[in-house]
Design a protein around this motif. Structure first.
Motif, PDB file in Angstrom:
ATOM      1  N   GLY A 172       0.842  -1.198   0.000  1.00 12.63           N
ATOM      2  CA  GLY A 172       0.000   0.000   0.000  1.00 12.63           C
ATOM      3  C   GLY A 172       0.872   1.241   0.000  1.00 12.63           C
ATOM      4  N   ILE A 173       0.316   2.327  -0.520  1.00 13.67           N
ATOM      5  CA  ILE A 173       1.022   3.614  -0.562  1.00 13.67           C
ATOM      6  C   ILE A 173       0.073   4.692  -0.048  1.00 13.67           C
ATOM      7  CG2 ILE A 173       2.122   5.370  -2.036  1.00 13.67           C
ATOM      8  CD1 ILE A 173       3.679   2.805  -2.102  1.00 13.67           C
ATOM      9  N   VAL A 174       0.598   5.617   0.721  1.00 16.00           N
ATOM     10  CA  VAL A 174      -0.173   6.812   1.040  1.00 16.00           C
ATOM     11  C   VAL A 174       0.683   8.032   0.727  1.00 16.00           C
ATOM     12  CG1 VAL A 174       0.454   6.817   3.495  1.00 16.00           C
ATOM     13  CG2 VAL A 174      -1.606   7.991   2.764  1.00 16.00           C
ATOM     14  N   LEU A 175       0.077   8.978   0.033  1.00 12.52           N
ATOM     15  CA  LEU A 175       0.734  10.249  -0.306  1.00 12.52           C
ATOM     16  C   LEU A 175       0.414  11.238   0.795  1.00 12.52           C
ATOM     17  CD1 LEU A 175       2.286  10.473  -3.074  1.00 12.52           C
ATOM     18  CD2 LEU A 175       0.565   8.686  -3.064  1.00 12.52           C
ATOM     19  N   THR A 176       1.423  11.539   1.622  1.00 14.86           N
ATOM     20  CA  THR A 176       1.238  12.453   2.744  1.00 14.86           C
ATOM     21  C   THR A 176       2.588  12.928   3.246  1.00 14.86           C
ATOM     22  OG1 THR A 176       0.397  12.697   5.012  1.00 14.86           O
ATOM     23  CG2 THR A 176       1.235  10.535   4.412  1.00 14.86           C
ATOM     24  N   ALA A 177       2.605  14.111   3.834  1.00 15.67           N
ATOM     25  CA  ALA A 177       3.804  14.576   4.547  1.00 15.67           C
ATOM     26  C   ALA A 177       3.455  14.823   6.006  1.00 15.67           C
ATOM     27  CB  ALA A 177       4.366  15.830   3.899  1.00 15.67           C
ATOM     28  N   SER A 178       2.408  14.111   6.473  1.00 15.69           N
ATOM     29  CA  SER A 178       2.005  14.188   7.873  1.00 15.69           C
ATOM     30  C   SER A 178       1.782  15.645   8.301  1.00 15.69           C
ATOM     31  CB  SER A 178       3.037  13.488   8.747  1.00 15.69           C
ATOM     32  OG  SER A 178       2.586  13.373  10.065  1.00 15.69           O
ATOM     33  N   HIS A 179       2.563  16.120   9.283  1.00 21.57           N
ATOM     34  CA  HIS A 179       2.351  17.448   9.851  1.00 21.57           C
ATOM     35  C   HIS A 179       3.352  18.474   9.321  1.00 21.57           C
ATOM     36  CE1 HIS A 179       5.331  15.238  12.114  1.00 21.57           C
ATOM     37  NE2 HIS A 179       5.899  16.395  12.374  1.00 21.57           N
ATOM     38  N   ASN A 180       4.131  18.116   8.286  1.00 21.22           N
ATOM     39  CA  ASN A 180       5.122  19.056   7.757  1.00 21.22           C
ATOM     40  C   ASN A 180       4.460  20.299   7.149  1.00 21.22           C
ATOM     41  OD1 ASN A 180       6.677  16.498   8.002  1.00 21.22           O
ATOM     42  ND2 ASN A 180       8.275  17.687   7.029  1.00 21.22           N
ATOM     43  N   PRO A 181       5.240  21.349   6.877  1.00 22.49           N
ATOM     44  CA  PRO A 181       4.676  22.573   6.297  1.00 22.49           C
ATOM     45  C   PRO A 181       4.029  22.335   4.921  1.00 22.49           C
ATOM     46  CG  PRO A 181       6.854  22.990   7.203  1.00 22.49           C
ATOM     47  CD  PRO A 181       6.657  21.507   7.240  1.00 22.49           C
ATOM     48  N   PRO A 182       3.242  23.309   4.422  1.00 29.81           N
ATOM     49  CA  PRO A 182       2.463  23.126   3.182  1.00 29.81           C
ATOM     50  C   PRO A 182       3.276  22.788   1.941  1.00 29.81           C
ATOM     51  CG  PRO A 182       1.670  25.058   4.369  1.00 29.81           C
ATOM     52  CD  PRO A 182       2.911  24.599   5.077  1.00 29.81           C
ATOM     53  N   GLU A 183       4.542  23.193   1.881  1.00 29.57           N
ATOM     54  CA  GLU A 183       5.335  22.951   0.665  1.00 29.57           C
ATOM     55  C   GLU A 183       5.827  21.506   0.569  1.00 29.57           C
ATOM     56  OE1 GLU A 183       8.244  24.893   3.685  1.00 29.57           O
ATOM     57  OE2 GLU A 183       6.114  25.034   3.131  1.00 29.57           O
ATOM     58  N   TYR A 184       5.568  20.705   1.602  1.00 26.67           N
ATOM     59  CA  TYR A 184       6.032  19.316   1.637  1.00 26.67           C
ATOM     60  C   TYR A 184       4.970  18.341   1.122  1.00 26.67           C
ATOM     61  CZ  TYR A 184      10.238  20.202   4.437  1.00 26.67           C
ATOM     62  OH  TYR A 184      11.465  20.624   4.874  1.00 26.67           O
ATOM     63  N   ASN A 185       5.447  17.195   0.639  1.00 23.82           N
ATOM     64  CA  ASN A 185       4.596  16.031   0.424  1.00 23.82           C
ATOM     65  C   ASN A 185       5.447  14.801   0.696  1.00 23.82           C
ATOM     66  OD1 ASN A 185       2.333  14.400  -0.291  1.00 23.82           O
ATOM     67  ND2 ASN A 185       1.649  16.049  -1.640  1.00 23.82           N
ATOM     68  N   GLY A 186       4.854  13.625   0.574  1.00 19.59           N
ATOM     69  CA  GLY A 186       5.615  12.432   0.908  1.00 19.59           C
ATOM     70  C   GLY A 186       4.970  11.159   0.415  1.00 19.59           C
ATOM     71  N   GLY A 189      -7.876  16.594  18.513  1.00 22.38           N
ATOM     72  CA  GLY A 189      -7.526  17.096  17.181  1.00 22.38           C
ATOM     73  C   GLY A 189      -6.520  16.175  16.530  1.00 22.38           C
ATOM     74  N   THR A 190      -6.477  16.226  15.211  1.00 23.83           N
ATOM     75  CA  THR A 190      -5.589  15.333  14.464  1.00 23.83           C
ATOM     76  C   THR A 190      -4.691  16.117  13.509  1.00 23.83           C
ATOM     77  OG1 THR A 190      -7.181  15.078  12.665  1.00 23.83           O
ATOM     78  CG2 THR A 190      -7.344  13.520  14.481  1.00 23.83           C
ATOM     79  N   ASP A 191      -3.611  15.469  13.081  1.00 23.77           N
ATOM     80  CA  ASP A 191      -2.765  16.067  12.049  1.00 23.77           C
ATOM     81  C   ASP A 191      -3.387  15.802  10.670  1.00 23.77           C
ATOM     82  OD1 ASP A 191      -2.223  13.357  11.793  1.00 23.77           O
ATOM     83  OD2 ASP A 191      -0.067  13.585  11.671  1.00 23.77           O
ATOM     84  N   PRO A 192      -2.812  16.336   9.580  1.00 22.50           N
ATOM     85  CA  PRO A 192      -3.473  16.256   8.267  1.00 22.50           C
ATOM     86  C   PRO A 192      -3.809  14.858   7.772  1.00 22.50           C
ATOM     87  CG  PRO A 192      -1.772  17.920   8.203  1.00 22.50           C
ATOM     88  CD  PRO A 192      -1.639  17.240   9.531  1.00 22.50           C
ATOM     89  N   ASP A 193      -2.983  13.857   8.089  1.00 19.97           N
ATOM     90  CA  ASP A 193      -3.301  12.517   7.581  1.00 19.97           C
ATOM     91  C   ASP A 193      -3.935  11.627   8.648  1.00 19.97           C
ATOM     92  OD1 ASP A 193      -0.835  12.241   8.951  1.00 19.97           O
ATOM     93  OD2 ASP A 193      -0.347  10.442   7.813  1.00 19.97           O
ATOM     94  N   SER A 194      -4.225  12.209   9.809  1.00 21.71           N
ATOM     95  CA  SER A 194      -5.013  11.552  10.847  1.00 21.71           C
ATOM     96  C   SER A 194      -4.338  10.338  11.469  1.00 21.71           C
ATOM     97  CB  SER A 194      -6.390  11.135  10.289  1.00 21.71           C
ATOM     98  OG  SER A 194      -7.229  10.664  11.313  1.00 21.71           O
ATOM     99  N   ASP A 195      -3.034  10.386  11.630  1.00 24.87           N
ATOM    100  CA  ASP A 195      -2.418   9.326  12.422  1.00 24.87           C
ATOM    101  C   ASP A 195      -2.040   9.823  13.822  1.00 24.87           C
ATOM    102  OD1 ASP A 195      -0.244  10.849  11.574  1.00 24.87           O
ATOM    103  OD2 ASP A 195       0.850   9.183  10.668  1.00 24.87           O
ATOM    104  N   ARG A 196      -1.798  11.133  13.982  1.00 23.97           N
ATOM    105  CA  ARG A 196      -1.493  11.689  15.302  1.00 23.97           C
ATOM    106  C   ARG A 196      -2.729  12.347  15.906  1.00 23.97           C
ATOM    107  NH1 ARG A 196       4.509  14.208  15.436  1.00 23.97           N
ATOM    108  NH2 ARG A 196       5.486  12.720  14.041  1.00 23.97           N
ATOM    109  N   LEU A 197      -2.816  12.284  17.224  1.00 27.25           N
ATOM    110  CA  LEU A 197      -3.908  12.980  17.894  1.00 27.25           C
ATOM    111  C   LEU A 197      -3.379  13.844  19.022  1.00 27.25           C
ATOM    112  CD1 LEU A 197      -5.839  10.884  20.520  1.00 27.25           C
ATOM    113  CD2 LEU A 197      -3.697  10.068  19.567  1.00 27.25           C
TER     114      LEU A 197
END
Length: 575
Positions: A143-157, A299-307
């Motif tokens: 599986g793949i997920v495209l996310t940079a978690s909680h990094n700044p807006p210019e990031y992806n991952g 509250g959660t981070d953008p990809d919803s793994d941290r709370l």
């Protein structure tokens, strides 16, 4: 400015017809107008860190773009064919709310399909834990997920999951990285086979919600659920696609959503950082809770793994808990539930990490379960589940605001964790207590453990060298005393060796190698130094503890522990 020839060789490769005109045009513009940016974009290749591959979006080998992700995906495709010959390969792909996440996810899907691999692609953004769940639910090989978690807006991952639903770990990670590094960009197959791309949504959503409620519900009475006032924020991220639905289906009807942060938005316009570890990130949610008299803020981070969790303290004020505190509360609750239901047989375990609170070890001893401690990152906790099938996993977490309930999801999961913490809060309130009161009770039983973290950011080439030098200094000139306390033990996870100074003994560390140093002091203090695997930072983790005879003394003891941490930071000249 002078640019190294090795960098120029990479730049020239990207000016060949293998790369599209838009990419070449951008590189040519950088050569004349921004040579420093050109150097930063090409001086190295993006690497897999603790949470996969993350970087700034743009052209170049050190950036997230269709070519760097295409190369990853081509290498992974080749490895899958090699590992599972004569099987119809299947992968699942999810993405978050970040800029370009949807288009990059489609590029990744195209490359997989061009390699004859069946792709399950979510039709819209989804939380990362749902991707982990989907891998096993759909019986995928990866599986793949495209996310940079909680990094700044210019990031992806780009995070890679294996067929157990956990992130890549040895030996697969090394073998795949080696294949990727050997690949030429011209070998990437970008031409999609659309017949092999299947869009998924409702069926997996419903299965994920059902599984979450089964795993994180513990017979809380309906009246207790109705009486709990919850304020929730998605911080402009993907959890809005799952958490309101899960809470409602689980019976939590008194949920207020922060309206200004409910709309997914890759710019994260209302926060400096979309990271629930940062107190500022939950300020709007806390303000709403104060206004409405809510019991708990989540509250959660953008990809919803941290709370992030904030609760009312003993004086009724909203207080943000740290990741170690939420981990301890949730683990203690789970252990008590398992004990009450006679499910503890001696073949269970909880999970933690080397930089998290030692209090997890105390809980494990008290309930006669094992506490398996791994490197930073939930992939190591997921690996324990895979490596020890004879043991049952109860729950586990890490200091960076992540928690995993049971083994249906094999990554940190804010969806299940928020339901679990709601169960704890509802039951505590119904019995005249509170989450904070229950935490203080745990401190009376096991000692007051207080943790803190300092992150020092060092950007760019010079920053990476500075971080490297800081670790060199700590290794070559190890501290023997910190804040008046003798260093009694040092663990070096890079050399896999430890030194016990009390007994003048060296010992081997069996945990996989990592660039981490841990100092233990005579008074039970623990200090860790670790460069981040996904950000230009070096992190220092501090854990101190003291006995707490009764809850009335909690404020005084906590103040003493806070002062102790401040003195240690000053003694190490980190502020």
């Amino acid at each position: 400015m002078h640019i190294d020839q090795a960098i120029l060789n990479k730049v020239n490769e990207w000016l060949t017809p293998t790369f599209d005109e838009a990419t070449q045009k951008e590189i040519i513009e950088m050569m004349t107008s921004a040579p420093k940016d050109l150097e930063e974009s090409f001086y190295k290749n993006l690497e897999f860190g603790t949470g996969g591959m993350r970087g700034i979006m743009g052209v170049g080998t050190n950036r997230i773009n269709k070519y760097t992700l295409g190369k990853n995906t081509q290498g992974l495709s080749d490895y899958l064919h090699k590992s599972f010959p004569n099987e119809q390969l299947k992968v699942a792909i999810a993405y978050d709310c970040r800029h370009n996440s949807d288009t990059l996810a489609k590029v990744v899907a195209d490359v997989f399909s061009a390699n004859g691999i069946h792709v399950y692609l979510f039709s819209d953004m989804r939380p990362t834990p749902e991707l982990s769940f989907a891998v096993r639910y759909l019986k995928c090989h990866a599986g793949i997920v495209l996310t940079a978690s909680h990094n700044p807006p210019e990031y992806n991952g780009y995070k890679v999951y294996w067929q157990d639903g956990g992130q890549l770990v040895p030996p697969e990670d090394g073998a795949i990285i080696k294949l990727i590094e050997e690949l030429k960009y011209s070998a990437i197959k970008f031409e999609a086979n659309e017949n092999l791309i299947e869009y998924i949504d409702k069926e997996v959503d419903e299965a994920f919600a059902k599984s979450t409620i089964e795993n994180a519900s513990f017979n809380t009475p309906a009246t207790a659920k109705a009486n709990l006032k919850i304020v929730y924020t998605s911080l402009h991220g993907t959890s809005i696609k799952a958490i309101p639905n899960v809470l409602e289906k689980a019976g939590y009807t008194n949920v207020q959503i922060v309206p200004e942060q409910a709309e997914p938005n890759g710019d994260f316009p209302t926060v400096k950082s979309p990271n629930p570890e940062e107190p500022e990130a939950l300020s709007m949610a806390i303000a709403l809770a104060e206004k409405t008299g809510a019991d708990i803020v989540v509250g959660t981070d953008p990809d919803s793994d941290r709370l992030g969790v904030a609760v009312r303290d003993l004086d009724g004020n909203i207080k943000l808990l740290n990741g170690n505190q939420t981990m301890v509360i949730m683990t203690a609750f789970l252990l008590e539930q398992w004990k009450r239901n006679n499910k503890l047989t001696g073949k269970e375990f909880i999970g933690s990490t080397i930089v998290s609170t030692p209090m997890m070890l105390e809980l494990a001893v008290a309930y006669d379960v094992e506490c398996k401690v791994g490197l930073t990152g939930f992939k190591w906790i997921a690996k324990f589940i895979k490596d020890f099938p004879e043991l049952q996993f109860i729950g586990g977490g890490e200091e960076s605001f992540g928690y995993m309930v049971g083994d249906a999801v094999r990554d940190k999961d804010a969806v299940a964790a928020i339901l679990l913490v709601s169960e704890i809060a509802a039951q505590a309130k119904a019995s005249g207590s509170s989450i904070y009161q229950e935490l203080m009770n745990l401190y009376v039983d096991f000692g007051f453990y207080k943790e803190s973290l300092i992150s020092i950011t060092k950007k760019g080439i010079e920053g990476a060298n500075e971080i490297k030098q800081m670790m060199v200094e700590l290794r070559e000139n190890p501290l023997t005393e910190i804040n008046g306390e003798r260093v009694v033990c040092i663990e070096d996870y890079q050399s896999s060796k430890g030194k016990d100074f009390m007994n003048d003994e060296e010992f081997e560390i069996t945990i996989p190698k990592s660039n981490v140093l841990i100092y233990y002091l005579e008074d039970g203090t623990k200090i860790c130094a670790r460069p981040s695997g996904t950000e230009p930072k070096i992190k220092f983790y501090f854990s101190v503890n003291a006995p707490l005879s009764n809850v009335d003394e909690a404020k005084e003891v906590e103040s003493d522990l806070d002062n102790k941490i401040a003195n240690i930071i000053a003694a190490m000249k980190l502020n």
